[in-house]
Design a protein around this motif. Sequence first.
Motif, PDB file in Angstrom:
ATOM      1  N   ASP A  32      13.300  10.149 -57.764  1.00 50.11           N
ATOM      2  CA  ASP A  32      14.135  11.151 -58.433  1.00 50.11           C
ATOM      3  C   ASP A  32      14.815  10.610 -59.686  1.00 50.11           C
ATOM      4  O   ASP A  32      15.679  11.290 -60.255  1.00 50.11           O
ATOM      5  N   ARG A  33      14.456   9.413 -60.118  1.00 53.77           N
ATOM      6  CA  ARG A  33      15.157   8.773 -61.237  1.00 53.77           C
ATOM      7  C   ARG A  33      15.004   9.592 -62.522  1.00 53.77           C
ATOM      8  O   ARG A  33      13.907   9.972 -62.913  1.00 53.77           O
ATOM      9  N   LEU A  34      16.129   9.830 -63.177  1.00 52.21           N
ATOM     10  CA  LEU A  34      16.138  10.549 -64.449  1.00 52.21           C
ATOM     11  C   LEU A  34      15.890   9.605 -65.613  1.00 52.21           C
ATOM     12  O   LEU A  34      16.193   8.404 -65.535  1.00 52.21           O
ATOM     13  N   HIS A  35      15.387  10.155 -66.700  1.00 49.02           N
ATOM     14  CA  HIS A  35      15.226   9.396 -67.932  1.00 49.02           C
ATOM     15  C   HIS A  35      16.582   8.824 -68.354  1.00 49.02           C
ATOM     16  O   HIS A  35      17.586   9.522 -68.355  1.00 49.02           O
ATOM     17  N   GLY A  36      16.603   7.537 -68.656  1.00 47.84           N
ATOM     18  CA  GLY A  36      17.838   6.883 -69.057  1.00 47.84           C
ATOM     19  C   GLY A  36      18.564   6.191 -67.923  1.00 47.84           C
ATOM     20  O   GLY A  36      19.522   5.450 -68.164  1.00 47.84           O
ATOM     21  N   GLN A  37      18.132   6.421 -66.696  1.00 50.25           N
ATOM     22  CA  GLN A  37      18.747   5.768 -65.547  1.00 50.25           C
ATOM     23  C   GLN A  37      17.961   4.512 -65.162  1.00 50.25           C
ATOM     24  O   GLN A  37      16.729   4.527 -65.174  1.00 50.25           O
ATOM     25  N   PRO A  38      18.653   3.424 -64.813  1.00 45.55           N
ATOM     26  CA  PRO A  38      17.932   2.231 -64.348  1.00 45.55           C
ATOM     27  C   PRO A  38      17.371   2.464 -62.955  1.00 45.55           C
ATOM     28  O   PRO A  38      17.820   3.356 -62.222  1.00 45.55           O
ATOM     29  N   LEU A  39      16.372   1.672 -62.581  1.00 40.65           N
ATOM     30  CA  LEU A  39      15.858   1.733 -61.225  1.00 40.65           C
ATOM     31  C   LEU A  39      16.957   1.337 -60.247  1.00 40.65           C
ATOM     32  O   LEU A  39      17.726   0.410 -60.493  1.00 40.65           O
ATOM     33  N   THR A  40      17.036   2.049 -59.148  1.00 41.86           N
ATOM     34  CA  THR A  40      17.994   1.699 -58.108  1.00 41.86           C
ATOM     35  C   THR A  40      17.498   0.458 -57.380  1.00 41.86           C
ATOM     36  O   THR A  40      16.339   0.389 -56.961  1.00 41.86           O
ATOM     37  N   ARG A 164      27.111  17.801 -68.967  1.00 40.38           N
ATOM     38  CA  ARG A 164      25.913  17.685 -69.793  1.00 40.38           C
ATOM     39  C   ARG A 164      25.504  16.201 -69.796  1.00 40.38           C
ATOM     40  O   ARG A 164      26.305  15.328 -70.147  1.00 40.38           O
ATOM     41  N   TYR A 165      24.279  15.914 -69.387  1.00 39.03           N
ATOM     42  CA  TYR A 165      23.773  14.540 -69.353  1.00 39.03           C
ATOM     43  C   TYR A 165      22.872  14.333 -70.568  1.00 39.03           C
ATOM     44  O   TYR A 165      21.854  15.028 -70.714  1.00 39.03           O
ATOM     45  N   ILE A 166      23.251  13.400 -71.459  1.00 43.97           N
ATOM     46  CA  ILE A 166      22.529  13.211 -72.713  1.00 43.97           C
ATOM     47  C   ILE A 166      22.092  11.758 -72.873  1.00 43.97           C
ATOM     48  O   ILE A 166      22.637  10.851 -72.228  1.00 43.97           O
ATOM     49  N   HIS A 167      21.114  11.548 -73.756  1.00 42.24           N
ATOM     50  CA  HIS A 167      20.463  10.237 -73.869  1.00 42.24           C
ATOM     51  C   HIS A 167      20.075   9.983 -75.318  1.00 42.24           C
ATOM     52  O   HIS A 167      19.715  10.903 -76.062  1.00 42.24           O
ATOM     53  N   ARG A 168      20.107   8.710 -75.706  1.00 42.76           N
ATOM     54  CA  ARG A 168      19.663   8.310 -77.045  1.00 42.76           C
ATOM     55  C   ARG A 168      19.019   6.938 -76.973  1.00 42.76           C
ATOM     56  O   ARG A 168      19.557   6.020 -76.351  1.00 42.76           O
ATOM     57  N   GLU A 169      17.835   6.803 -77.556  1.00 43.77           N
ATOM     58  CA  GLU A 169      17.210   5.489 -77.691  1.00 43.77           C
ATOM     59  C   GLU A 169      17.983   4.677 -78.722  1.00 43.77           C
ATOM     60  O   GLU A 169      18.522   5.230 -79.689  1.00 43.77           O
ATOM     61  N   LEU A 170      18.018   3.364 -78.527  1.00 45.07           N
ATOM     62  CA  LEU A 170      18.632   2.478 -79.515  1.00 45.07           C
ATOM     63  C   LEU A 170      17.591   1.670 -80.268  1.00 45.07           C
ATOM     64  O   LEU A 170      17.912   0.676 -80.895  1.00 45.07           O
ATOM     65  N   THR A 171      16.346   2.109 -80.243  1.00 43.89           N
ATOM     66  CA  THR A 171      15.292   1.406 -80.960  1.00 43.89           C
ATOM     67  C   THR A 171      15.467   1.509 -82.465  1.00 43.89           C
ATOM     68  O   THR A 171      14.929   0.715 -83.220  1.00 43.89           O
ATOM     69  N   LYS A 172      16.231   2.531 -82.909  1.00 46.63           N
ATOM     70  CA  LYS A 172      16.471   2.711 -84.331  1.00 46.63           C
ATOM     71  C   LYS A 172      17.873   2.264 -84.736  1.00 46.63           C
ATOM     72  O   LYS A 172      18.419   2.699 -85.729  1.00 46.63           O
TER      73      LYS A 172
END
Length: 299
Positions: A32-40, A164-172
């Motif tokens: 059930d892991r969401l994008h942006g969440q680490p593996l449990t 609201r659950y939001i996410h941003r890559e830091l590759t940039k």
Amino acid sequence: MATKTLGPATHLSARPYEVADKAAVLNLVNADRLHGQPLTTAVMLSDALATRSPVDSGWWAELEPSRTDVVHDSTGQVLGVVSYSTRREDGTGLILWMHCREDETVAEALVEHALASLGSPRTVYAFEFASALTLGLEGLPAQARPATRTALEAAGFSGRDVWRYIHRELTKVSDIVGSRSYPMAEVAECADPPGWQLLLRNTDGTQVAEATIGRPVDGTGVLWWISTNPAHRGRGLGRRLLEQCFDQLASNGAREVIAYVDDDAPPGDPKRDRTAANRLYDSMGFAEIDRLWSFTRPQ
């Protein structure tokens, strides 16, 4: 070990969690892991089983030791897991976390079992605060977990869209790290949650903005809080402080950052209005992943 049959039609039974179930339960949680969440991890699971969490720790301290049970089929295969407890002060029941690969039948069995085990007519809350299994997910991701939501509502729970659950890559982040074009906030470590607090002060020493960020876990950092003094808004300070948050996180190994926005304020409540905050996050590259819901079943 006490095993309880949940109904002949389902061929499912429930029993207390055992150490031998660890791998199966971790697989259920991580499915059930969401994008942006680490593996449990096993350590995170151990904390959750012990009724502990590094986030919302004060709320967890108010609970009786939690019970965690698994649901299995006639072959013994673990298909679901649920953890529940009561609050010492008032006896309120709480379904703390549950996972079942979004199988509708198993989700219904887990909710039914938790409610029966909590016993006696009482108000029960579900997904009310963050467990140690995630990096601060304070609610059920309603889009990603439709079977769980349906099972709760079918059992008499009413849901509220809270976060609201939001996410941003830091590759940039290369256009941020090293530029130092923003005001340099004071950075101090904090313990709850583990991470840093950033304070931006005026020339006379008064605080004009602040932010709290979480120490990266498996490459993921959390923006827990950011705020600008109302008298100093409209000058771009929030944007530049957020840039420094990105810098601090990237410098400490973060490859991505998540944030939670409590934008469920009733209309006309200026203290809880998150319109400007959401506008800032969207303009800085965050994308919404899901909405987090909490649930209540009245007595």
